[in-house]
Scaffold this active site. Sequence first.
Site, PDB file in Angstrom:
ATOM      1  N   GLU A  57      -2.525  -2.058  -5.762  1.00  0.00           N
ATOM      2  CA  GLU A  57      -3.000  -0.885  -5.035  1.00  0.00           C
ATOM      3  C   GLU A  57      -4.172  -0.218  -5.768  1.00  0.00           C
ATOM      4  OE1 GLU A  57       0.148   1.193  -2.339  1.00  0.00           O
ATOM      5  OE2 GLU A  57      -0.328   2.598  -3.942  1.00  0.00           O
ATOM      6  N   HIS A  94      11.074 -23.965 -11.379  1.00  0.00           N
ATOM      7  CA  HIS A  94      11.657 -24.948 -10.464  1.00  0.00           C
ATOM      8  C   HIS A  94      11.248 -24.684  -9.015  1.00  0.00           C
ATOM      9  CE1 HIS A  94      14.342 -26.713 -13.563  1.00  0.00           C
ATOM     10  NE2 HIS A  94      14.045 -25.556 -14.135  1.00  0.00           N
ATOM     11  N   LYS A 105      -0.688   2.012   9.043  1.00  0.00           N
ATOM     12  CA  LYS A 105       0.026   3.209   9.522  1.00  0.00           C
ATOM     13  C   LYS A 105      -0.595   3.696  10.830  1.00  0.00           C
ATOM     14  CE  LYS A 105       1.259   5.121   5.010  1.00  0.00           C
ATOM     15  NZ  LYS A 105       0.940   6.198   4.089  1.00  0.00           N
TER      16      LYS A 105
HETATM   17  O1  PA5 Z   1       1.323   4.710  -4.906  1.00  0.00           O
HETATM   18  C1  PA5 Z   1       1.258   5.308  -3.847  1.00  0.00           C
HETATM   19  O2  PA5 Z   1       0.509   6.274  -3.702  1.00  0.00           O
HETATM   20  C2  PA5 Z   1       2.103   4.893  -2.666  1.00  0.00           C
HETATM   21  O3  PA5 Z   1       2.837   3.763  -2.929  1.00  0.00           O
HETATM   22  C3  PA5 Z   1       3.064   5.998  -2.303  1.00  0.00           C
HETATM   23  O4  PA5 Z   1       3.881   6.273  -3.402  1.00  0.00           O
HETATM   24  C4  PA5 Z   1       3.910   5.597  -1.120  1.00  0.00           C
HETATM   25  O5  PA5 Z   1       3.085   5.307  -0.029  1.00  0.00           O
HETATM   26  C5  PA5 Z   1       4.870   6.699  -0.740  1.00  0.00           C
HETATM   27  O6  PA5 Z   1       4.187   7.875  -0.442  1.00  0.00           O
HETATM   28  P1  PA5 Z   1       4.948   9.259  -0.412  1.00  0.00           P
HETATM   29  O7  PA5 Z   1       5.494   9.511  -1.764  1.00  0.00           O
HETATM   30  O8  PA5 Z   1       3.921  10.266   0.004  1.00  0.00           O
HETATM   31  O9  PA5 Z   1       6.065   9.130   0.622  1.00  0.00           O
END
Ligand code: PA5
Length: 447
Positions: free
Chosen positions: A286, A307, A421
């Site tokens: 990310e 394996h 989303k």
């Molecule tokens: O690293 C990130 O920003 C994302 O993985 C968020 O943690 C994830 O989308 C969850 O978001 P939120 O904590 O607003 O529900």
Amino acid sequence: MSIKLNTHYLEPFIRSHEYERISPEIRMADEMLRKKTGPGSDFLGWVDLPENYDKEEFARILKSAEKIRKTCDVFVVIGIGGSYLGARAVIEYLKSPNYNLLVKNAPQIYFTGNCISADALNDVIALCEGKDVCVNVISKSGTTTEPAVAFRVFRELLEKKYGKDGAKDRIFVTTDRARGTLKQFSTEAGYETFVVPDNVGGRFSVLSAVGLLPIAVAGIDIRKLMEGAASASRAYTSRNLEENDCYRYAAIRNLLYRKGKTVEILANYEPFGAMFNEWWKQLYGESEGKDGKGLYPASVIFSTDLHSLGQFIQDGNRIVFETVIDIADTKQRFAIPNDPANIDGLNFLSGKQLDDVKKTAMLGTILAHTDGGVPNMVLEVSERSEYVLGELIYFFELACAISGYILSVNPFDQPGVESYKKNMFALLGKPGYESMREELTKRLNFS
Ligand code: PA5
């Protein structure tokens, strides 16, 4: 430091002058981070979090964890992505992937709200039947679909079982300090709330209340975890690659990437590291995967995956390199028994420790993969403990930021996550998405 980066096996792949050549980029990345001049500098709260955290909240986390340990059989943790991976990784790493089957005199811990699956949700509901339950919902935004749906379900379940007042004492909310509907709702409902700091993004939040409350409920010493991370934050400050293993790791990833090694495999020899691999994959995927750039973070558990994926790594498309985690002391020992009949011909191993066999398998694999054109570096970790895991978490967080800056991306945003989303909301008929729904529906060819 309890972590050492062994680059001996990289010699055929990276020449010493290449380290010198990338050094100015490391210095620049460090400057951007320390002076907060790089992209995403609003999200650098994790840099000094191990020392500069809210001590009053930390005490409340410990108090709530103790209360949860005493008052419930099942602790349900609701969150997705950065709001659950860190906690689950630490619990499985330090306790066991079988924590819920082995735990005594403390709650089982189930993670939910991290997918869209009726089967998975029903499983956790069934696991709560006849048990005393507490819930921790973790969402910085408070509006993420997956955890929000799960929270609806578990709030109702708790209110039915304990009444609104009883449920109030069993619901713990970790969210934004002030903004957001979840914070407002929780304050009105009287839930105990904890903070996801404004300047800490989800994937960098494991050492905030996001990770610390569930980790403490599992009976893990969160003070030691923080102390380990704090010692790493003090240790990795030199801009000299020979003195800073963390920055050297960031440099090596980029050097290999420029040679076409676009996939990094994190290789862990312990099944308790499987969720840690997942946490690491989110952190790097990310943070770096944007603007058409980035190393694809993959992971394996060896020898299990030797394996299954071993063939590809040895002999397939030569786009991979490996970062091997080698933990010297994993605490437990097991000697291989003797078999008088020697049916499998393995009596030459009788009495040998499994750890020694594992170490030999690791060395043999590193040599084989290196011969197959796969660069290998080894992170030598002294022991499986809270303190050292704290160091390791910080090592990877800091290296990720430096590596992201070398790649010229903003390591702290995640614009790509929004695309699915938006489409999902439009297709589900969320108000405000009408024209998008029409357009997407045409593309999907249904009405
Ligand atoms: O690293 C990130 O920003 C994302 O993985 C968020 O943690 C994830 O989308 C969850 O978001 P939120 O904590 O607003 O529900």
